[in-house]
Design a protein around this motif. Structure first.
Motif, PDB file in Angstrom:
ATOM      1  N   ASP A   6      -5.674   8.380   2.071  1.00 25.12           N
ATOM      2  CA  ASP A   6      -4.518   8.232   1.194  1.00 25.12           C
ATOM      3  C   ASP A   6      -3.357   7.969   2.143  1.00 25.12           C
ATOM      4  N   GLY A   7      -3.089   6.695   2.405  1.00 31.60           N
ATOM      5  CA  GLY A   7      -2.325   6.302   3.576  1.00 31.60           C
ATOM      6  C   GLY A   7      -0.830   6.216   3.477  1.00 31.60           C
ATOM      7  N   ASP A   8      -0.236   6.457   2.322  1.00 33.25           N
ATOM      8  CA  ASP A   8       1.213   6.300   2.225  1.00 33.25           C
ATOM      9  C   ASP A   8       1.982   7.279   3.106  1.00 33.25           C
ATOM     10  N   ALA A   9       1.455   8.456   3.318  1.00 34.86           N
ATOM     11  CA  ALA A   9       2.189   9.447   4.123  1.00 34.86           C
ATOM     12  C   ALA A   9       1.228  10.295   4.948  1.00 34.86           C
ATOM     13  N   CYS A  10       0.224   9.676   5.514  1.00 35.73           N
ATOM     14  CA  CYS A  10      -0.786  10.428   6.264  1.00 35.73           C
ATOM     15  C   CYS A  10      -0.391  10.518   7.740  1.00 35.73           C
TER      16      CYS A  10
ATOM     17  N   LYS B 155      -2.927   1.973   0.840  1.00 35.01           N
ATOM     18  CA  LYS B 155      -1.476   2.164   0.854  1.00 35.01           C
ATOM     19  C   LYS B 155      -0.845   1.303  -0.241  1.00 35.01           C
ATOM     20  N   SER B 156       0.367   1.683  -0.610  1.00 38.98           N
ATOM     21  CA  SER B 156       1.133   0.825  -1.517  1.00 38.98           C
ATOM     22  C   SER B 156       1.871  -0.218  -0.690  1.00 38.98           C
ATOM     23  N   TYR B 157       2.236  -1.314  -1.338  1.00 43.75           N
ATOM     24  CA  TYR B 157       2.992  -2.357  -0.638  1.00 43.75           C
ATOM     25  C   TYR B 157       4.313  -1.828  -0.098  1.00 43.75           C
ATOM     26  N   ALA B 158       4.841  -0.783  -0.688  1.00 42.91           N
ATOM     27  CA  ALA B 158       6.084  -0.189  -0.205  1.00 42.91           C
ATOM     28  C   ALA B 158       5.929   0.394   1.197  1.00 42.91           C
ATOM     29  N   HIS B 159       4.686   0.629   1.624  1.00 47.43           N
ATOM     30  CA  HIS B 159       4.410   1.183   2.956  1.00 47.43           C
ATOM     31  C   HIS B 159       3.686   0.171   3.846  1.00 47.43           C
TER      32      HIS B 159
ATOM     33  N   GLU C 179      -7.685  -2.221   5.644  1.00 47.00           N
ATOM     34  CA  GLU C 179      -6.435  -1.849   4.976  1.00 47.00           C
ATOM     35  C   GLU C 179      -6.446  -2.471   3.584  1.00 47.00           C
ATOM     36  N   ILE C 180      -6.139  -1.653   2.589  1.00 46.48           N
ATOM     37  CA  ILE C 180      -6.092  -2.122   1.211  1.00 46.48           C
ATOM     38  C   ILE C 180      -4.725  -1.754   0.656  1.00 46.48           C
ATOM     39  N   TYR C 181      -3.991  -2.753   0.220  1.00 45.02           N
ATOM     40  CA  TYR C 181      -2.666  -2.523  -0.346  1.00 45.02           C
ATOM     41  C   TYR C 181      -2.722  -2.668  -1.861  1.00 45.02           C
ATOM     42  N   VAL C 182      -1.989  -1.785  -2.533  1.00 47.45           N
ATOM     43  CA  VAL C 182      -1.922  -1.809  -3.993  1.00 47.45           C
ATOM     44  C   VAL C 182      -0.458  -1.808  -4.421  1.00 47.45           C
ATOM     45  N   ASP C 183      -0.247  -2.026  -5.696  1.00 48.86           N
ATOM     46  CA  ASP C 183       1.088  -2.012  -6.277  1.00 48.86           C
ATOM     47  C   ASP C 183       1.805  -0.715  -5.928  1.00 48.86           C
ATOM     48  N   SER C 184       3.113  -0.735  -5.954  1.00 51.70           N
ATOM     49  CA  SER C 184       3.905   0.446  -5.610  1.00 51.70           C
ATOM     50  C   SER C 184       4.117   1.402  -6.785  1.00 51.70           C
ATOM     51  N   ALA C 185       3.478   1.144  -7.911  1.00 54.66           N
ATOM     52  CA  ALA C 185       3.634   2.012  -9.084  1.00 54.66           C
ATOM     53  C   ALA C 185       3.117   3.421  -8.779  1.00 54.66           C
ATOM     54  N   ASN C 186       3.671   4.395  -9.497  1.00 58.16           N
ATOM     55  CA  ASN C 186       3.216   5.788  -9.341  1.00 58.16           C
ATOM     56  C   ASN C 186       1.706   5.870  -9.520  1.00 58.16           C
ATOM     57  N   GLU C 187       1.066   6.588  -8.637  1.00 59.20           N
ATOM     58  CA  GLU C 187      -0.364   6.878  -8.706  1.00 59.20           C
ATOM     59  C   GLU C 187      -1.275   5.674  -8.450  1.00 59.20           C
ATOM     60  N   ALA C 188      -0.735   4.505  -8.124  1.00 63.20           N
ATOM     61  CA  ALA C 188      -1.578   3.322  -7.919  1.00 63.20           C
ATOM     62  C   ALA C 188      -2.574   3.532  -6.773  1.00 63.20           C
ATOM     63  N   VAL C 189      -2.122   4.164  -5.703  1.00 63.50           N
ATOM     64  CA  VAL C 189      -3.024   4.437  -4.574  1.00 63.50           C
ATOM     65  C   VAL C 189      -4.133   5.389  -5.025  1.00 63.50           C
ATOM     66  N   ASP C 190      -3.760   6.425  -5.763  1.00 62.45           N
ATOM     67  CA  ASP C 190      -4.746   7.404  -6.245  1.00 62.45           C
ATOM     68  C   ASP C 190      -5.798   6.730  -7.121  1.00 62.45           C
TER      69      ASP C 190
END
Length: 145
Positions: A6-10, A31-35, A47-58
């Motif tokens: 869960d890479g946004d803040a690891c 990670k989200s695109y925001a990161h 590396e897999i990037y997803v939308d920056s919406a809440n919970e998208a990474v989860d």
């Protein structure tokens, strides 16, 4: 076994990548695109990037993770759902989520949210320390053994 981050803040991504390489395991860093990062990893890391919406990474992690995979996350809710899929889950501070401790962790999170909803303040997490990093690496090694 695939290792999911869960890479946004690891704070232990580099440690995970190195330990996985030693054991020839694949890593999926979600990670989200925001990161977004320009850092490049070896071929065993995707590396897999997803939308920056809440919970998208989860949601992406839950769609991909399978029984016996390993997930590294600070998110108690995500950990709870991954445990239901028979994954092993480790917190970056170096403790393993289990069916025994997850309910207590979720209850604590709920209680803190209730206090904040009522205008109260709760204590945030302690700063990440070198001891936390050392503990994480030991738990990760034990889990991969």
């Amino acid at each position: 076994m695939v290792i999911y981050i869960d890479g946004d803040a690891c704070p232990v991504t580099q440690e995970i990548v190195l330990l996985a390489k030693e054991r020839e395991l694949q890593v999926k860093l979600i990670k989200s695109y925001a990161h977004y990062s320009l850092q490049r990893y070896d071929s065993h890391v995707q590396e897999i990037y997803v939308d920056s919406a809440n919970e998208a990474v989860d949601y992406k992690i839950l769609a991909m993770v399978q029984a016996d995979d390993l997930l590294i996350t600070q998110d108690y809710g995500l950990a709870s759902l991954a445990l239901q899929k028979n994954c092993q889950v480790i917190h970056p501070k170096g403790f393993q989520y289990t069916q025994i401790n997850i309910n207590t962790l979720l209850e604590s999170r709920y209680q803190s949210a209730q206090i904040r909803k009522q205008g109260g303040r709760t204590k945030g997490p302690d700063p990440y320390t070198d001891e936390d990093r050392k503990q994480f690496k030991q738990v990760m090694r034990d889990t991969l053994s």
